[in-house]
Design a protein around this motif. Structure first.
Motif, PDB file in Angstrom:
ATOM      1  N   GLY A  28      -4.583  10.411  -2.673  1.00 22.08           N
ATOM      2  CA  GLY A  28      -5.813  11.133  -2.958  1.00 22.08           C
ATOM      3  C   GLY A  28      -6.604  10.505  -4.080  1.00 22.08           C
ATOM      4  N   ARG A  29      -5.883  10.026  -5.133  1.00 17.89           N
ATOM      5  CA  ARG A  29      -6.591   9.386  -6.256  1.00 17.89           C
ATOM      6  C   ARG A  29      -7.267   8.099  -5.805  1.00 17.89           C
ATOM      7  NH1 ARG A  29      -2.165  11.338  -9.271  1.00 17.89           N
ATOM      8  NH2 ARG A  29      -1.009   9.366  -9.069  1.00 17.89           N
ATOM      9  N   VAL A  30      -6.588   7.312  -4.988  1.00 17.11           N
ATOM     10  CA  VAL A  30      -7.180   6.053  -4.507  1.00 17.11           C
ATOM     11  C   VAL A  30      -8.382   6.328  -3.610  1.00 17.11           C
ATOM     12  CG1 VAL A  30      -6.801   3.994  -3.113  1.00 17.11           C
ATOM     13  CG2 VAL A  30      -5.015   4.784  -4.683  1.00 17.11           C
ATOM     14  N   LEU A  31      -8.188   7.197  -2.631  1.00 17.71           N
ATOM     15  CA  LEU A  31      -9.247   7.440  -1.651  1.00 17.71           C
ATOM     16  C   LEU A  31     -10.409   8.232  -2.236  1.00 17.71           C
ATOM     17  CD1 LEU A  31      -6.953   8.305   1.383  1.00 17.71           C
ATOM     18  CD2 LEU A  31      -8.117   6.139   0.909  1.00 17.71           C
ATOM     19  N   GLY A  32     -10.128   9.017  -3.275  1.00 15.59           N
ATOM     20  CA  GLY A  32     -11.195   9.794  -3.915  1.00 15.59           C
ATOM     21  C   GLY A  32     -11.860   9.080  -5.060  1.00 15.59           C
ATOM     22  N   GLY A  33     -11.274   7.935  -5.478  1.00 12.85           N
ATOM     23  CA  GLY A  33     -11.881   7.155  -6.546  1.00 12.85           C
ATOM     24  C   GLY A  33     -11.784   7.804  -7.909  1.00 12.85           C
ATOM     25  N   TYR A  34     -10.721   8.543  -8.176  1.00 12.97           N
ATOM     26  CA  TYR A  34     -10.579   9.185  -9.475  1.00 12.97           C
ATOM     27  C   TYR A  34      -9.158   8.934  -9.996  1.00 12.97           C
ATOM     28  CZ  TYR A  34      -8.199  12.796  -6.728  1.00 12.97           C
ATOM     29  OH  TYR A  34      -7.362  13.454  -5.880  1.00 12.97           O
ATOM     30  N   GLY A  35      -8.958   9.139 -11.275  1.00 12.09           N
ATOM     31  CA  GLY A  35      -7.624   8.975 -11.861  1.00 12.09           C
ATOM     32  C   GLY A  35      -7.233   7.510 -11.999  1.00 12.09           C
ATOM     33  N   LYS A  36      -6.070   7.267 -12.576  1.00 12.08           N
ATOM     34  CA  LYS A  36      -5.579   5.905 -12.804  1.00 12.08           C
ATOM     35  C   LYS A  36      -4.523   5.544 -11.776  1.00 12.08           C
ATOM     36  CE  LYS A  36      -6.437   5.803 -17.800  1.00 12.08           C
ATOM     37  NZ  LYS A  36      -5.846   5.589 -19.148  1.00 12.08           N
ATOM     38  N   VAL A  37      -4.737   4.410 -11.115  1.00 16.58           N
ATOM     39  CA  VAL A  37      -3.785   3.893 -10.129  1.00 16.58           C
ATOM     40  C   VAL A  37      -3.737   2.382 -10.310  1.00 16.58           C
ATOM     41  CG1 VAL A  37      -3.217   3.665  -7.683  1.00 16.58           C
ATOM     42  CG2 VAL A  37      -4.344   5.729  -8.502  1.00 16.58           C
ATOM     43  N   GLY A  38      -2.537   1.807 -10.276  1.00 18.30           N
ATOM     44  CA  GLY A  38      -2.392   0.364 -10.404  1.00 18.30           C
ATOM     45  C   GLY A  38      -3.064  -0.371  -9.262  1.00 18.30           C
ATOM     46  N   GLU A  39      -3.486  -1.615  -9.517  1.00 17.65           N
ATOM     47  CA  GLU A  39      -4.221  -2.396  -8.524  1.00 17.65           C
ATOM     48  C   GLU A  39      -3.384  -2.616  -7.268  1.00 17.65           C
ATOM     49  OE1 GLU A  39      -7.234  -4.470  -6.643  1.00 17.65           O
ATOM     50  OE2 GLU A  39      -7.223  -3.082  -8.317  1.00 17.65           O
ATOM     51  N   GLU A  40      -2.103  -2.921  -7.448  1.00 16.16           N
ATOM     52  CA  GLU A  40      -1.247  -3.170  -6.281  1.00 16.16           C
ATOM     53  C   GLU A  40      -1.137  -1.920  -5.416  1.00 16.16           C
ATOM     54  OE1 GLU A  40       3.329  -4.611  -5.224  1.00 16.16           O
ATOM     55  OE2 GLU A  40       2.556  -4.789  -7.268  1.00 16.16           O
ATOM     56  N   MET A  41      -0.963  -0.760  -6.077  1.00 15.78           N
ATOM     57  CA  MET A  41      -0.869   0.492  -5.340  1.00 15.78           C
ATOM     58  C   MET A  41      -2.194   0.811  -4.648  1.00 15.78           C
ATOM     59  SD  MET A  41       1.273   2.867  -4.616  1.00 15.78           S
ATOM     60  CE  MET A  41       2.509   2.800  -5.935  1.00 15.78           C
ATOM     61  N   ARG A  42      -3.310   0.544  -5.326  1.00 16.78           N
ATOM     62  CA  ARG A  42      -4.624   0.805  -4.733  1.00 16.78           C
ATOM     63  C   ARG A  42      -4.817  -0.007  -3.463  1.00 16.78           C
ATOM     64  NH1 ARG A  42      -9.352  -1.038  -3.941  1.00 16.78           N
ATOM     65  NH2 ARG A  42      -8.795  -3.073  -4.806  1.00 16.78           N
ATOM     66  N   VAL A  43      -4.435  -1.300  -3.510  1.00 15.44           N
ATOM     67  CA  VAL A  43      -4.569  -2.168  -2.342  1.00 15.44           C
ATOM     68  C   VAL A  43      -3.692  -1.662  -1.198  1.00 15.44           C
ATOM     69  CG1 VAL A  43      -4.145  -4.485  -1.455  1.00 15.44           C
ATOM     70  CG2 VAL A  43      -5.243  -4.184  -3.688  1.00 15.44           C
ATOM     71  N   THR A  44      -2.471  -1.254  -1.516  1.00 17.66           N
ATOM     72  CA  THR A  44      -1.547  -0.760  -0.482  1.00 17.66           C
ATOM     73  C   THR A  44      -2.111   0.460   0.229  1.00 17.66           C
ATOM     74  OG1 THR A  44       0.378  -1.571  -1.713  1.00 17.66           O
ATOM     75  CG2 THR A  44       0.775   0.146  -0.073  1.00 17.66           C
ATOM     76  N   VAL A  45      -2.649   1.396  -0.555  1.00 16.22           N
ATOM     77  CA  VAL A  45      -3.203   2.622   0.032  1.00 16.22           C
ATOM     78  C   VAL A  45      -4.444   2.309   0.856  1.00 16.22           C
ATOM     79  CG1 VAL A  45      -4.286   4.844  -0.493  1.00 16.22           C
ATOM     80  CG2 VAL A  45      -2.232   4.117  -1.743  1.00 16.22           C
ATOM     81  N   GLN A  46      -5.286   1.440   0.335  1.00 18.88           N
ATOM     82  CA  GLN A  46      -6.522   1.129   1.041  1.00 18.88           C
ATOM     83  C   GLN A  46      -6.247   0.417   2.361  1.00 18.88           C
ATOM     84  OE1 GLN A  46      -9.710   2.205  -0.051  1.00 18.88           O
ATOM     85  NE2 GLN A  46      -9.945   1.782   2.132  1.00 18.88           N
ATOM     86  N   GLU A  47      -5.247  -0.483   2.353  1.00 17.93           N
ATOM     87  CA  GLU A  47      -4.884  -1.173   3.593  1.00 17.93           C
ATOM     88  C   GLU A  47      -4.356  -0.185   4.625  1.00 17.93           C
ATOM     89  OE1 GLU A  47      -2.149  -4.168   2.334  1.00 17.93           O
ATOM     90  OE2 GLU A  47      -3.735  -5.633   1.869  1.00 17.93           O
ATOM     91  N   ALA A  48      -3.569   0.796   4.175  1.00 12.90           N
ATOM     92  CA  ALA A  48      -3.066   1.818   5.097  1.00 12.90           C
ATOM     93  C   ALA A  48      -4.213   2.642   5.666  1.00 12.90           C
ATOM     94  CB  ALA A  48      -2.063   2.715   4.371  1.00 12.90           C
ATOM     95  N   ALA A  49      -5.149   2.975   4.806  1.00 16.08           N
ATOM     96  CA  ALA A  49      -6.313   3.745   5.259  1.00 16.08           C
ATOM     97  C   ALA A  49      -7.119   2.966   6.293  1.00 16.08           C
ATOM     98  CB  ALA A  49      -7.193   4.108   4.071  1.00 16.08           C
TER      99      ALA A  49
END
Length: 374
Positions: A28-49
């Motif tokens: 939710g933090r990655v897809l909503g663009g809020y909160g702190k998330v590491g770059e590697e985790m952000r890429v992983t979530v975005q690729e899944a999306a």
């Protein structure tokens, strides 16, 4: 045999989290663009999306955040090059602001415009640019303002509506065009204009006067007719009703028909001012149909500097306005209001210019010798 298949379910944040191997909160933090998330985790979530074809539920997100990052544009006729180009200016500014623009076409019909505004409000847009069909029936625009949605007018100014507007000085632009023809020696000058059949201009003569006064709501066409009459008045030339022809807004066939009838008169005008881009096209084709030499038999001044006006022979003298700048200015004013600007409403008047080309020239001796009749 009936199929057991069902439409594919829209992927959710939970689906993305499962595919990425992370918690729903992290997804939710990655897809909503809020909160702190590491770059590697952000890429992983975005690729899944991306793999799942996930897209955010804009309405749900807007209910949480209070905005949709979208604005609306209600154009009078998006097939008209003026509004199409203005739309480009609006979309450019919206993109610069990180917003999307939703386009609605009113087809210059009031009820269609009312419905378009209603749909935009239902979509939680944050502001509306509109080229209003009516300058008197504006309750739907007032309601939008009452709901906290700023409104900016394009190509029209409505005194009863407390809002910004962007347009031109239509009367002055038309007066300059007709004065150009007068300076070339023309004294019998026709006019073609697109008007709303329900708001057609009324030409009246005050008691004891040969002058004509135009009564009608302050639409661009009415203001341009006033400019035409004002220019003739400066040369003490009374306009003749028979030399003023109107066609419905946006109707190129009727514009051609009215132009053809005007040029078929005896005596016919030695010059004609077409007060918009639709009647300009109708006038040019009618002159060709009559076999008239331009500018030898007939001088033409049109409105709007469209591509075709320089591709024909001769190129057409026109009143040029800048619809791209108009669209940009309207959108910029809208975003100022969205960001909280509470300054008094501003009427922005953009400059026009007369571009003189080959379609205008001095009145010919043969044409000047034609007897004038009412």
């Amino acid at each position: 045999m009936a199929s057991n298949s069902h439409p594919a379910r829209r992927p959710t944040v939970t689906d993305v989290a499962r595919a990425a191997g992370v918690s729903v909160a992290t997804a939710g933090r990655v897809l909503g663009g809020y909160g702190k998330v590491g770059e590697e985790m952000r890429v992983t979530v975005q690729e899944a999306a991306d793999r799942l074809g996930y897209s955010p539920n804009v309405v749900a997100r807007s209910m949480r955040s209070g905005n949709t990052h979208s604005i609306g544009f209600v154009g009078a006729d998006i097939s008209n090059p003026f509004f199409a180009t203005a739309m480009r200016g609006i979309c450019d500014v919206a993109r610069e602001e990180g917003y999307e623009a939703i386009l609605m076409n009113s087809d210059d019909r009031l009820e269609t415009e009312r419905n378009a505004v209603r749909v935009l409000l239902d979509k939680q847009i944050e502001g509306i640019v509109v080229a209003p069909t009516s300058v008197t029936d504006v309750e739907h625009l007032k309601r939008a303002q009452e709901q906290g949605v700023p409104v900016v007018l394009l190509d029209r100014h409505i005194p009863m509506l407390d809002t910004d507007s962007v347009g031109i000085d239509n009367e002055a632009a038309a007066r300059e065009a007709v004065e150009h023809l007068l300076e070339l020696g023309h004294r019998r000058i026709g006019l073609l204009a697109s008007v709303d059949p329900e708001e057609s201009p009324e030409l009246v003569s005050p008691p004891g006067s040969r002058k004509l006064i135009v009564h009608g709501v302050a639409r661009p066409s009415i203001e341009r007719i006033r400019g035409y009459i004002s220019a003739l008045g400066g040369y003490r030339i009374p306009p003749r009703r028979r030399d003023l022809r109107y066609s419905p807004i946006g109707d190129i066939a009727q514009a051609h028909q009215q132009a053809f009838a005007l040029l078929g008169q005896r005596p016919r005008p030695t010059a004609v001012f077409a007060a918009d881009n639709v009647t300009t096209q109708g006038l040019f084709t009618a002159a060709r149909a009559h076999g008239l030499s331009v500018p030898g038999d007939l001088s033409i001044v049109g409105f709007d500097d469209l591509d075709w006006t320089t591709l024909v022979e001769p190129a057409v003298t026109v009143v040029a306005q800048d619809p791209l700048a108009a669209g940009r200015q309207a959108a910029q004013r809208l975003f100022l209001r969205i960001k909280g600007d509470t300054d008094p409403a501003e009427q922005i008047v953009l400059a026009t210019r007369l571009i003189v080309r080959g379609s205008t020239g001095p009145v010919s001796p043969s044409a000047a010798g034609m007897p004038a009749t009412d």
